[in-house]
Enzyme design. Structure first.
Site, mmCIF file in Angstrom:
data_model
loop_
_atom_site.group_PDB
_atom_site.id
_atom_site.type_symbol
_atom_site.label_atom_id
_atom_site.label_comp_id
_atom_site.label_asym_id
_atom_site.label_seq_id
_atom_site.Cartn_x
_atom_site.Cartn_y
_atom_site.Cartn_z
ATOM 1 N N TYR A 15 7.619 -22.906 -23.811
ATOM 2 C CA TYR A 15 7.658 -24.391 -23.596
ATOM 3 C C TYR A 15 8.491 -24.595 -22.066
ATOM 4 O O TYR A 15 8.624 -25.716 -21.746
ATOM 5 C CB TYR A 15 8.874 -24.868 -24.626
ATOM 6 C CG TYR A 15 8.166 -24.661 -26.050
ATOM 7 C CD1 TYR A 15 7.178 -25.551 -26.437
ATOM 8 C CD2 TYR A 15 8.802 -23.686 -26.985
ATOM 9 C CE1 TYR A 15 6.743 -25.417 -27.738
ATOM 10 C CE2 TYR A 15 8.311 -23.381 -28.243
ATOM 11 C CZ TYR A 15 7.345 -24.458 -28.796
ATOM 12 O OH TYR A 15 6.736 -24.104 -29.786
ATOM 13 N N HIS A 20 8.249 -32.069 -21.984
ATOM 14 C CA HIS A 20 9.319 -32.077 -22.976
ATOM 15 C C HIS A 20 10.543 -31.410 -22.581
ATOM 16 O O HIS A 20 11.569 -31.550 -23.015
ATOM 17 C CB HIS A 20 8.717 -31.720 -24.215
ATOM 18 C CG HIS A 20 9.364 -32.679 -25.260
ATOM 19 N ND1 HIS A 20 9.677 -33.997 -25.156
ATOM 20 C CD2 HIS A 20 9.288 -32.529 -26.688
ATOM 21 C CE1 HIS A 20 9.881 -34.545 -26.501
ATOM 22 N NE2 HIS A 20 9.661 -33.737 -27.425
ATOM 23 N N PHE A 65 14.933 -26.890 -32.120
ATOM 24 C CA PHE A 65 13.932 -27.408 -31.362
ATOM 25 C C PHE A 65 14.258 -28.898 -31.178
ATOM 26 O O PHE A 65 15.247 -29.512 -31.708
ATOM 27 C CB PHE A 65 12.786 -27.416 -32.279
ATOM 28 C CG PHE A 65 12.032 -25.959 -31.977
ATOM 29 C CD1 PHE A 65 11.192 -25.945 -31.101
ATOM 30 C CD2 PHE A 65 12.345 -24.912 -32.864
ATOM 31 C CE1 PHE A 65 10.649 -24.640 -30.748
ATOM 32 C CE2 PHE A 65 11.753 -23.655 -32.388
ATOM 33 C CZ PHE A 65 10.999 -23.514 -31.524
ATOM 34 N N ASN A 67 13.649 -31.942 -32.035
ATOM 35 C CA ASN A 67 13.807 -33.030 -33.028
ATOM 36 C C ASN A 67 14.966 -32.707 -33.833
ATOM 37 O O ASN A 67 15.348 -33.487 -34.574
ATOM 38 C CB ASN A 67 12.635 -32.831 -34.047
ATOM 39 C CG ASN A 67 11.245 -33.561 -33.643
ATOM 40 O OD1 ASN A 67 11.215 -33.871 -32.274
ATOM 41 N ND2 ASN A 67 10.125 -33.545 -34.439
ATOM 42 N N ASN A 123 12.577 -38.206 -30.041
ATOM 43 C CA ASN A 123 12.982 -37.694 -31.191
ATOM 44 C C ASN A 123 14.207 -37.125 -30.754
ATOM 45 O O ASN A 123 15.236 -37.123 -31.852
ATOM 46 C CB ASN A 123 12.074 -36.607 -31.852
ATOM 47 C CG ASN A 123 10.854 -37.502 -32.560
ATOM 48 O OD1 ASN A 123 10.933 -38.745 -32.980
ATOM 49 N ND2 ASN A 123 9.735 -36.715 -32.429
#
Length: 197
Positions: A15, A20, A65, A67, A123
């Site tokens: 990631y 993000h 993560f 969220n 989120n």
């Protein structure tokens, strides 16, 4: 006095360069500028400690993560007794054009006007708000541009920047770092005044 700066993102090499993870990217640059090592691991967090006069601060990356970012925020705020208004969160924002950013200061009255005014659809921000039972933390949104209409938002967020987009992020990164430092060492309002859109 203790303050907390959080950079939001997803842990893991896969990631690392995704849209993000802009919060992680900027926090790394803040840590480098302030000579703070992000080398302490506790309860789903990686963080480093710094000091500025009588003020102490933490630079933190949640290892949950995105969220579940609020779990890290709540743990550190509770453990270190950090008031919500002393928390700064750096995140990616699809409502801001790429190459721009916005500082949304905490408010002393914690009024709901801010929620209605900005309505941040993120989120990680929602998770922090729900965990802390407050929206009254400073938010620094780094623009990553809107998701194309023909693409799923999750796919857009979890994809790397193009070469041109990377350049635009690099071009503003020093200003975002400076805005973060002004918010941390002076006030979020001073940061907003200098870097208002």
């Amino acid at each position: 006095m203790m303050k907390l700066v959080m950079g939001l993102g997803n842990p893991g090499e896969q990631y690392k360069n995704h849209r993000h993870n802009v919060g992680y990217m900027i926090l790394d640059k803040v840590a480098k500028k302030l000579n703070v090592e992000l080398d302490i691991k506790k309860k789903k967090t990686v963080f480093g400690k710094g000091k500025h006069g009588k003020m102490e601060y933490l630079l933190l990356k949640p290892q949950t993560f995105m969220n579940l970012s609020g779990e890290a925020a709540l743990y550190m705020a509770s453990f270190m007794k950090i008031p919500v208004e002393n928390i700064i969160v750096i995140y990616d924002d699809t409502d801001i054009p790429i190459g721009e950013f916005r500082v949304i200061p905490s408010k002393t009255d914690d009024s709901e006007e801010e929620v209605e005014d900005y309505n941040i659809d993120h989120n990680g921000i929602k998770s922090i708000k729900d965990s802390l039972k407050s929206y009254n933390f400073t938010k620094i949104g780094v623009g990553i541009g809107a998701c194309p209409e023909d693409e799923e938002k999750a796919d857009f967020l979890l994809s790397p920047f193009s070469k041109d987009e990377r350049k635009k992020i690099r071009d503003i990164s020093d200003d975002v770092v400076e805005a973060t430092c002004i918010a941390l060492f002076e006030s979020p309002q001073a940061a907003k005044k200098k870097y208002s859109l």
